[in-house]
Design a protein around this motif. Structure first.
Motif, PDB file in Angstrom:
ATOM      1  N   ASP A   1      -7.302   0.606   0.887  1.00 11.20           N
ATOM      2  CA  ASP A   1      -7.121   0.188   2.389  1.00 11.20           C
ATOM      3  C   ASP A   1      -7.230   1.316   3.224  1.00 11.20           C
ATOM      4  N   ASN A   2      -8.288   1.556   3.815  1.00 10.02           N
ATOM      5  CA  ASN A   2      -8.233   2.851   4.776  1.00 10.02           C
ATOM      6  C   ASN A   2      -7.974   2.351   6.203  1.00 10.02           C
ATOM      7  N   PHE A   3      -6.598   1.845   6.179  1.00  9.13           N
ATOM      8  CA  PHE A   3      -6.180   1.523   7.514  1.00  9.13           C
ATOM      9  C   PHE A   3      -6.665   2.470   8.889  1.00  9.13           C
ATOM     10  N   GLU A   4      -6.463   3.889   8.606  1.00  6.75           N
ATOM     11  CA  GLU A   4      -6.794   4.906   9.266  1.00  6.75           C
ATOM     12  C   GLU A   4      -8.185   4.981   9.753  1.00  6.75           C
ATOM     13  N   LYS A   5      -9.016   4.663   9.198  1.00  5.02           N
ATOM     14  CA  LYS A   5     -10.600   4.669   9.559  1.00  5.02           C
ATOM     15  C   LYS A   5     -10.821   3.537  10.380  1.00  5.02           C
TER      16      LYS A   5
ATOM     17  N   THR B   1       0.889  -1.213  -0.097  1.00  6.47           N
ATOM     18  CA  THR B   1      -0.060   0.011   0.128  1.00  6.47           C
ATOM     19  C   THR B   1       0.697   1.190  -0.107  1.00  6.47           C
ATOM     20  N   ILE B   2       2.038   1.242   0.837  1.00  5.74           N
ATOM     21  CA  ILE B   2       3.026   2.277   0.507  1.00  5.74           C
ATOM     22  C   ILE B   2       3.586   2.532  -0.635  1.00  5.74           C
ATOM     23  N   GLN B   3       4.130   1.394  -1.109  1.00  2.69           N
ATOM     24  CA  GLN B   3       5.001   1.308  -2.442  1.00  2.69           C
ATOM     25  C   GLN B   3       4.256   1.659  -3.914  1.00  2.69           C
ATOM     26  N   LYS B   4       2.767   1.306  -3.860  1.00  5.80           N
ATOM     27  CA  LYS B   4       1.797   1.698  -4.996  1.00  5.80           C
ATOM     28  C   LYS B   4       0.841   2.769  -4.575  1.00  5.80           C
TER      29      LYS B   4
END
Length: 332
Positions: free
Chosen positions: A302-306, A294-297
């Protein structure tokens, strides 16, 4: 962005040693860059064990320009502080559960991560195990009809160790923060929604003042229900069962699955039981690889924060419901 996400480790915990660091090393898109501990002696020992050339304290990890992301495995009361420090240092954050101890804390952490354009994920690794993907596929195919109830249990017989953070209220100890959180996350993961109300009973240990066990009733939209039981002073259980109009799906070993362990899904239909065996998988490694992707692309679906905000909000209301001994609504 480098071909692999370079990790610094903040906290030399047993879970870091046994599972997280080996998974970072073996990951397809991750590599271990630095080990950080309060004790330089311990950091050096960990670094030597994993053939890592760089070690130091927590601040040293954050100052390292060759570190892209940090894995935080500290007592829970320290997660907010070091997640915010990591974000301010421009590091992505993979944080052990429970990532925060309140909804207010979650809002502070997420705000700092967004401000500094870094991602943060709470490390509920069970969601990346293939057995749960298979279960979601069975539900999507209407195999057991409309699902309406999840019954989940997670607990073990854990002796009272004074020095262990799990029995220290000031450090974020307690079975809700440590194991009950998995069951809440599992309900959200399966129902793909957050509950609208909660009723809870937390059994508080008189000596340590932490919740030693608990039972939760979560009510979701469309009359769906989560029935959750967890705790330390229990015969071992790590399972959940999904009840539908045409059958039942049960994971026999839902959460703490080792990388060499086969898992079994039981499918109950028409008075028959079908066992579906899932080959061994390293859920730690799968979770880390997904986070790195998710970081690289720059994957924003993907809403990890929510996920962190929702989880923290629900757990806040659960604590209040137990303290007041009353049914409470969840207002997002």
């Amino acid at each position: 962005m480098n071909s692999k996400i370079r990790f610094g480790v903040i906290g030399c915990s047993s879970i870091a040693m046994k599972s997280a660091i080996p998974a970072i090393i073996d990951g397809k898109n991750s590599t271990l860059k630095m080990i950080g501990s309060r004790s330089i002696t311990k950091a050096r020992k960990f670094a030597k064990k994993f053939s890592c050339s760089e070690f130091g304290n927590y601040e040293d990890v954050l100052k390292n320009d060759n570190v892209d992301a940090v894995y935080i495995s500290l007592p829970m009361n320290l997660h907010e502080k070091w997640a915010i420090k990591a974000a301010k240092s421009g590091k992505h954050v993979l944080c052990e559960k429970s990532a925060v101890l309140s909804h207010n804390s979650a809002k502070k952490v997420i705000a700092e991560c967004k401000k500094n354009n870094v991602r943060i994920m709470e490390n509920f690794i069970f969601k990346f195990h293939p057995q749960h993907k298979k279960i979601l596929e069975l539900i999507a195919k209407n195999t057991i009809g409309d699902i309406h109830t999840i019954s989940a249990k997670y607990g073990f017989n854990f002796s009272h160790i004074t020095k262990n953070f799990r029995f220290n209220k000031k450090l974020g100890g307690g079975s809700l923060n440590d194991v009950g959180c998995y069951l809440i996350s599992a309900c959200i993961f399966i129902f793909k929604d957050i509950p609208v109300s909660v009723c809870c009973n937390l059994d508080i240990d008189k000596k340590s003042k932490i919740d030693i066990r608990g039972n939760i009733l979560l009510t979701f939209p469309n009359n769906k229900t989560g029935l959750l039981s967890f705790g330390y002073d229990n015969y071992f259980q790590s399972t959940y069962e999904i009840w539908g109009t045409k059958g039942i799906i049960k994971s026999e070993r839902a959460f703490n699955v080792t990388k060499n362990m086969k898992t079994v899904i039981n499918l109950f239909q028409n008075d028959k039981i079908k066992k579906i065996t899932i080959p061994p998988a390293n859920q730690f490694q799968l979770a880390i690889e997904h986070f790195c992707t998710t970081i690289q692309k720059n994957v924003i679906t993907d809403n990890f924060e929510k996920d962190i905000l929702d989880q923290a909000l629900i757990m806040d209301v659960i604590r209040k419901a137990s303290a007041r001994n009353s049914f409470m609504k969840i207002k997002s």
